[in-house]
Design an enzyme around this catalytic site. Sequence first.
Site, PDB file in Angstrom:
ATOM      1  CG  HIS A 242      -0.475   0.128   2.311  1.00 54.65           C
ATOM      2  ND1 HIS A 242       0.149  -0.655   2.835  1.00 54.65           N
ATOM      3  CD2 HIS A 242      -0.256   0.864   3.274  1.00 54.65           C
ATOM      4  CE1 HIS A 242       0.939  -0.990   4.350  1.00 54.65           C
ATOM      5  NE2 HIS A 242       0.133   0.709   4.291  1.00 54.65           N
TER       6      HIS A 242
ATOM      7  CG  ASP B 112       5.182   2.882   7.049  1.00 54.78           C
ATOM      8  OD1 ASP B 112       4.498   3.029   6.439  1.00 54.78           O
ATOM      9  OD2 ASP B 112       4.603   1.664   8.015  1.00 54.78           O
TER      10      ASP B 112
ATOM     11  CG  HIS C  62      -4.174   0.453   6.955  1.00 57.00           C
ATOM     12  ND1 HIS C  62      -4.086   0.306   7.843  1.00 57.00           N
ATOM     13  CD2 HIS C  62      -3.061   0.815   6.521  1.00 57.00           C
ATOM     14  CE1 HIS C  62      -3.086   0.956   8.402  1.00 57.00           C
ATOM     15  NE2 HIS C  62      -2.247   1.557   6.959  1.00 57.00           N
TER      16      HIS C  62
END
Lengths: 318, 318
Positions: A67, A71, A147
């Site tokens: 995604h 990070d 998410h």
Amino acid sequence: MPNQPSDFTLNILGCGSAVPTSFHNPSCQVVERRGSLMMIDCGEGAQVMMRRMKLKFNRLRHIFISHLHGDHVFGLPGLLSTLALNDTGGKLTVHIFERGADVLSRLIRVFCHELPYTLEWNILEPHGGQTLVESGGMRVTTFPLYHREPCVGFRFDEAPKPRHLLRDMLDFYNVPVARRQALREGADFVTPEGLVIPNSRLTTAPDHSASYAYCSDTMADDRVADSVAGVDLLYHESTYGDELSRDAIARGHSTARGAATVAARAGAGTLLLGHYSKRYRDVDSLVAEAQEVFPRVIASTEGQVIDIATGTVLTVLR
Amino acid sequence: MPNQPSDFTLNILGCGSAVPTSFHNPSCQVVERRGSLMMIDCGEGAQVMMRRMKLKFNRLRHIFISHLHGDHVFGLPGLLSTLALNDTGGKLTVHIFERGADVLSRLIRVFCHELPYTLEWNILEPHGGQTLVESGGMRVTTFPLYHREPCVGFRFDEAPKPRHLLRDMLDFYNVPVARRQALREGADFVTPEGLVIPNSRLTTAPDHSASYAYCSDTMADDRVADSVAGVDLLYHESTYGDELSRDAIARGHSTARGAATVAARAGAGTLLLGHYSKRYRDVDSLVAEAQEVFPRVIASTEGQVIDIATGTVLTVLR
């Protein structure tokens, strides 16, 4: 019968969460199978960890980006540039959502004037169900995660392997060499006299076809468990401990206990924790909470090499 | 009279070249002056080094990017994202060439949905001659470097400081408090009787106004020396040793000896080497070659804090 330990392994290059710290890199893993490398997520610092773990740049064929959070992505510009300097050749495919492919391909055009390798951008669909790789006895597919924004997991399944021939039985029945491949694939043998010798008399079961699934970032969800059913090794994010379970839900993350619940429902072999919030310098409490629900738990750490079939930590880089 | 050692310092966050290795990060430095931070170049890993060196994110006000090569830029997406997560507030200005501002601002828009601070992109001109900062007793200007592609250096000059008042002489001449600031700035004092007391009788010389110049990446060139004339501390890239002087020219880089030649012509106080090719794990030979031309040479190393006025290494992070 388990695989050779080095046949299909998982390398942990980063297992922290949003903010890199002095003790964890952001998310990055490398699946190694028969010398070919596939990277999963590419947090900042990935290329340095590849070098430290002696993973060869010129063996990298695929990068899967779950995604578009930094990070999981910001090691990519540096890695792709270094590959350009290394004169690696060959083809590398980056699997990523469309907006990421758009903006990162622009960035690479500005910073890398020449690419000595073929760089392909393959667009991921947020709802999963794609087959990204199907070759060399390996299939990589996607499944949806849950998410704050679109996110997919990746599942790595070894294809069924050939059955083992029983040499003495083959000699006994005078099986011609030309028939042996069919026997490896499960066929029975028919003698010239028309007698059917069942495959089970001539072969033994094939080596185990191992499987791995990667789930980050996501809430613990039964649908995820169903997508990863039966894998030998399951990586499931465990950003928080029990005490922050509300934060986990609010931020679209999972607790270690939640990850273990998914592993139990999936019937996974071993659960691998990671994506720890920076507040957990020591993750023993996360492991303990997970083990109350599911017994075989490993806390991922930078530098680990894990045998996927058996869920065994083979080496840890110091 | 030298500054207080901690007043105006240079922090070395990375001093390697194109490819990050396990022993050097790519280019990144932070100038600290009176608690305010200015970053120069931002190679991958910059944010982790900031944390390791205990440089506070919320004090960062400017980032100067010398040119659009990845080893000077690819730490920026991660750093800007982390600042967004840290809820720092305030304003941060990134000084960079236009194509870099264009592609990086797009990237940030995709990856950072909300920025709690004001992010400004200031466009650098390749021919130098810009004043980027002029406030708080500090001026930052640009000058051209000579690399394979457009590249500028940055020069940091402290403004002239106030002269020191001689209290006993002020009392002797009955100088009113309201006149003292003018004396600090160099004015003479005129008594009510019309007598002119020269400033030199009432004050002593001000503290030294220190200066620093950053030159990376560039060939050694007399024009660079002229741009950095008289600086206390000069960082000049030294990618190669004497044995690779031809490569240095072909690739638009400098040898350590070339850097020293620039330092000597510039009349610099101390020369700081860096941007080492990955082939130099040990840089003693580069220091030795530079010292044949110019005596005061420091090899930059990750974790160093250097006093700019005196060219003294204050601390090294281990």
